[in-house]
Design a protein around this motif. Structure first.
Motif, short mmCIF file in Angstrom:
data_model
loop_
_atom_site.label_atom_id
_atom_site.label_comp_id
_atom_site.label_asym_id
_atom_site.label_seq_id
_atom_site.Cartn_x
_atom_site.Cartn_y
_atom_site.Cartn_z
N LEU A 74 0.85 -1.19 0.00
CA LEU A 74 0.00 0.00 0.00
C LEU A 74 0.89 1.24 0.00
O LEU A 74 1.93 1.25 0.65
CB LEU A 74 -0.90 0.04 1.25
CG LEU A 74 -2.07 -0.95 1.30
CD1 LEU A 74 -2.72 -0.89 2.67
CD2 LEU A 74 -3.08 -0.62 0.23
N PRO A 75 0.49 2.27 -0.72
CA PRO A 75 1.28 3.51 -0.67
C PRO A 75 1.06 4.23 0.66
O PRO A 75 -0.02 4.16 1.23
CB PRO A 75 0.70 4.33 -1.84
CG PRO A 75 -0.71 3.84 -1.98
CD PRO A 75 -0.67 2.38 -1.63
N TYR A 76 2.10 4.88 1.17
CA TYR A 76 1.96 5.69 2.38
C TYR A 76 1.15 6.92 1.99
O TYR A 76 1.61 7.76 1.23
CB TYR A 76 3.34 6.08 2.90
CG TYR A 76 3.30 6.79 4.24
CD1 TYR A 76 3.46 6.07 5.43
CD2 TYR A 76 3.11 8.17 4.32
CE1 TYR A 76 3.44 6.71 6.66
CE2 TYR A 76 3.09 8.81 5.54
CZ TYR A 76 3.25 8.08 6.70
OH TYR A 76 3.22 8.72 7.91
N TYR A 77 -0.07 7.04 2.52
CA TYR A 77 -0.96 8.07 2.01
C TYR A 77 -1.80 8.67 3.12
O TYR A 77 -2.52 7.97 3.83
CB TYR A 77 -1.88 7.47 0.93
CG TYR A 77 -2.71 8.49 0.18
CD1 TYR A 77 -2.18 9.72 -0.18
CD2 TYR A 77 -4.02 8.21 -0.18
CE1 TYR A 77 -2.92 10.64 -0.88
CE2 TYR A 77 -4.79 9.13 -0.88
CZ TYR A 77 -4.22 10.35 -1.23
OH TYR A 77 -4.96 11.27 -1.91
N ASP A 78 -1.67 9.98 3.29
CA ASP A 78 -2.51 10.74 4.22
C ASP A 78 -3.79 11.11 3.47
O ASP A 78 -3.78 11.98 2.59
CB ASP A 78 -1.76 11.99 4.69
CG ASP A 78 -2.59 12.84 5.66
OD1 ASP A 78 -3.76 12.52 5.88
OD2 ASP A 78 -2.04 13.82 6.20
N LEU A 79 -4.90 10.46 3.81
CA LEU A 79 -6.13 10.59 3.03
C LEU A 79 -6.70 12.01 3.03
O LEU A 79 -7.47 12.36 2.14
CB LEU A 79 -7.19 9.62 3.58
CG LEU A 79 -6.88 8.13 3.40
CD1 LEU A 79 -7.88 7.29 4.17
CD2 LEU A 79 -6.92 7.76 1.92
N LYS A 80 -6.33 12.82 4.00
CA LYS A 80 -6.89 14.17 4.05
C LYS A 80 -6.04 15.19 3.31
O LYS A 80 -6.44 16.34 3.19
CB LYS A 80 -7.08 14.61 5.50
CG LYS A 80 -5.80 14.77 6.28
CD LYS A 80 -6.07 15.25 7.68
CE LYS A 80 -4.79 15.38 8.48
NZ LYS A 80 -3.80 16.27 7.84
N ASN A 81 -4.88 14.79 2.82
CA ASN A 81 -4.03 15.71 2.06
C ASN A 81 -4.47 15.72 0.60
O ASN A 81 -4.53 14.67 -0.05
CB ASN A 81 -2.57 15.31 2.16
CG ASN A 81 -1.83 16.14 3.17
OD1 ASN A 81 -2.43 16.91 3.91
ND2 ASN A 81 -0.52 15.99 3.23
N ILE A 82 -4.78 16.88 0.09
CA ILE A 82 -5.31 17.03 -1.26
C ILE A 82 -4.38 17.93 -2.06
O ILE A 82 -3.80 18.88 -1.52
CB ILE A 82 -6.74 17.64 -1.22
CG1 ILE A 82 -7.65 16.78 -0.34
CG2 ILE A 82 -7.33 17.76 -2.61
CD1 ILE A 82 -9.01 17.39 -0.09
N TRP A 83 -4.23 17.66 -3.36
CA TRP A 83 -3.46 18.56 -4.21
C TRP A 83 -4.14 19.91 -4.19
O TRP A 83 -5.36 20.00 -4.21
CB TRP A 83 -3.45 18.03 -5.66
CG TRP A 83 -2.60 18.87 -6.57
CD1 TRP A 83 -1.28 18.70 -6.84
CD2 TRP A 83 -3.03 20.02 -7.31
NE1 TRP A 83 -0.86 19.68 -7.70
CE2 TRP A 83 -1.91 20.51 -8.00
CE3 TRP A 83 -4.24 20.70 -7.46
CZ2 TRP A 83 -1.97 21.63 -8.83
CZ3 TRP A 83 -4.31 21.82 -8.26
CH2 TRP A 83 -3.19 22.27 -8.94
N PRO A 84 -3.38 21.00 -4.13
CA PRO A 84 -1.91 21.10 -4.29
C PRO A 84 -1.13 21.03 -3.00
O PRO A 84 0.08 21.25 -3.02
CB PRO A 84 -1.75 22.47 -4.94
CG PRO A 84 -2.85 23.28 -4.34
CD PRO A 84 -4.02 22.34 -4.18
#
Length: 534
Positions: free
Chosen positions: A210-220
């Protein structure tokens, strides 16, 4: 005999010396920091789990105990007594000491993690080694400087969040959004990503990753999300990784605009974002330091929107760099991608200038035109770009420049390190591209506004003083005008500190949301027209 103080003074209480409990709490918190400081100097603790627990517990308990003693025995209401008389919250000596100390920590964290004990080809030492047991428990790997930072960040938001809850316990909105940022930071930014890393290779994933991913971080805000290594990580993680990639794209074009339309940018900046969460909790004591001058407001608009242009160009360049030119292999080629970006930007720009230009001031209109011309011109330059280049620059150079200037220096070193100097939201005001884009949406098509009852305003100035975004709220309140500003994060503090209930956060109809003609300043208003509209 009761000693309860029934003072009717409008100016609040004078500053008081620390109580015995507060002094003990301060000593306890400093002892926890002392353990971390000893670890930095390579003191080898025999039982790292025990000492780390003692350190973090001492820091958290010290903050909570101090806050409990400061606010519990007071009546609910405005609690900003003496902030301009305290050295640390009025740019005094201790404020500068705190600011320089935090700045130094961020510089070491970002650029010299080896001084914290990070070892790339062996066992960690010093401070980072102290966090190894917790890191191994959560993700199965030794700690990095980012794990140490994430842990301290989360502890700060939780401990100072409890302080904030006691301080503003009279206001339901403040309680709800504080609990929200505490939850999102702890769960989405800290625990879930670490557990995702621990599941890599697990039987639950059939040996996958699984990728290390903070679900609340959105581009940009997570500007790196569409770099080649991230895309490969998503696609190599099977259906779950592909779903996360789709979620990241939908967050930009669907989820964010819908939520901003309904609730304004506060849904993210004050309820979800970790940067905003730290600013609201640990940075609460410094919110009054934000610059309220017109000069600062003008600088803010130009700087933050320049950052948006920079991150748009940088992201475009990075994606462009790993696309191909052969349409038989894949339909999304370099040219097709740049044409798509140009079309999307043209549609957005055209919609704003045709339907919403009256909501923008003259300099904002000129700035929008200038930025649009720059972006489209640079996209046109791609025909002159060599292999691995776009806009006459290497995409890697753009990425590294953005990562260093914005991602490190601005958001970390200055944005957080200078809380005691520039106020708690300097990053959100001047540097955050996410805040700028959400502010653009909030200004032009959101239902959110702060309504005012000018007849009740006593011009005390609390609202303007404690606005961390540098908005002169009192000027709107005195005129009874709705507050609709792109920079407003909807924290609601202006309403919470108002002694007359003048300000109210609302989501209403778009009609009449921005209409200064309804302000009764003189003969420029036809009262009968307003009555007939009702």
């Amino acid at each position: 005999m009761s000693t309860y103080d029934k003072s009717m003074a409008l100016t609040g209480e004078p500053p008081k010396s620390l109580s015995i409990s507060q002094k003990i709490a301060t000593l306890l918190g400093l002892s926890g920091l002392g353990i971390l400081l000893l670890a930095i100097f390579n003191v080898n603790f025999p039982n790292k789990s025990l000492w780390l627990t003692l350190s973090l517990s001492a820091i958290a308990i010290g903050i909570i105990w101090f806050s409990w003693d400061a606010y519990t025995n007071k009546l609910p209401g405005i609690k900003n007594d003496g902030v301009w008389f305290k050295s640390i919250s009025s740019r005094g000596l201790w404020g500068w000491v705190a600011g320089l100390s935090l700045t130094g920590f961020y510089i070491v964290l970002y650029f010299y993690p080896e001084y914290l004990g990070l070892v790339s080809d062996g066992n960690n030492k010093g401070l980072i080694a102290l966090f190894d047991p917790l890191s191994i428990l959560l993700n199965g790997n030794p700690a990095s400087q980012w794990f140490v930072y994430g842990t301290l960040y989360t502890v700060a938001i939780l401990a100072f969040g409890i302080k904030f809850l006691w301080k503003y316990r009279h206001n339901r909105y403040e309680r709800l959004r504080t609990v929200s940022v505490m939850f999102f930071q702890t769960a989405f930014a800290f625990i879930i990503p670490e557990l995702m890393a621990r599941l890599n290779g697990h039987e639950v994933l059939n040996g996958g990753s699984l990728p290390y991913y903070d679900l609340k971080n959105i581009w940009p805000l997570n500007y790196y999300n569409f770099e080649s290594y991230r895309i490969k990580a998503f696609l190599s993680s099977g259906d779950i990784g592909f779903a996360l990639l789709i979620f990241a794209i939908l967050s930009i074009f669907v989820i964010t605009p819908i939520l901003t339309y309904k609730y304004g940018k506060r849904w993210y900046c004050s309820w979800v974002c970790g940067c905003g969460g730290l600013a609201e909790t640990a940075g609460d004591s410094f919110r009054q330091l934000s610059d309220k001058s017109i000069k600062a407001w003008k600088i803010e608009r130009w700087v933050v929107h320049s950052v948006v242009v920079f991150v748009t160009l940088m992201t475009t360049a990075v994606i462009y760099s790993y696309l191909g030119t052969d349409t038989s292999k894949y339909w999304l080629t370099k040219s097709a991608f740049l044409i798509g970006v140009a079309v999307l930007l043209t549609l957005v720009f055209g919609w704003v200038m045709i339907f919403k230009r009256e909501q923008l001031q003259k300099d904002a209109q000129y700035g929008a035109i200038g930025y649009f011309v720059i972006i489209i011109a640079l996209i046109g330059f791609h025909f002159f770009s060599g292999e691995g280049q776009v806009f006459l620059f290497k995409s890697e150079t753009l990425r590294k420049s953005y990562s260093f200037l914005i991602g490190s220096i601005f958001s970390g070193v200055i944005g957080t390190g200078f809380y005691p100097i520039f106020g708690s939201r300097v990053w959100c005001r001047f540097g955050c591209p996410m805040a700028a884009i959400l502010g653009f949406q909030q200004k032009l098509f959101s239902k959110f506004r702060i309504t005012t009852n000018g007849g009740q305003c006593i011009s005390c100035g609390n609202c303007s003083t404690y606005c961390e975004m540098g908005i002169d709220v009192r000027a709107y309140a005195q005129k009874g005008e709705n507050i609709v500003r792109a920079s407003c994060v909807g924290c609601g503090i202006c309403s919470a500190v108002c002694p007359r209930g003048v300000l109210k956060l609302e989501n209403g109809p778009l009609e009449g949301r921005i209409d200064s003609n309804q302000v009764l300043l003189g003969n420029d208003v036809d009262l009968m027209t307003l009555v007939n509209k009702k």
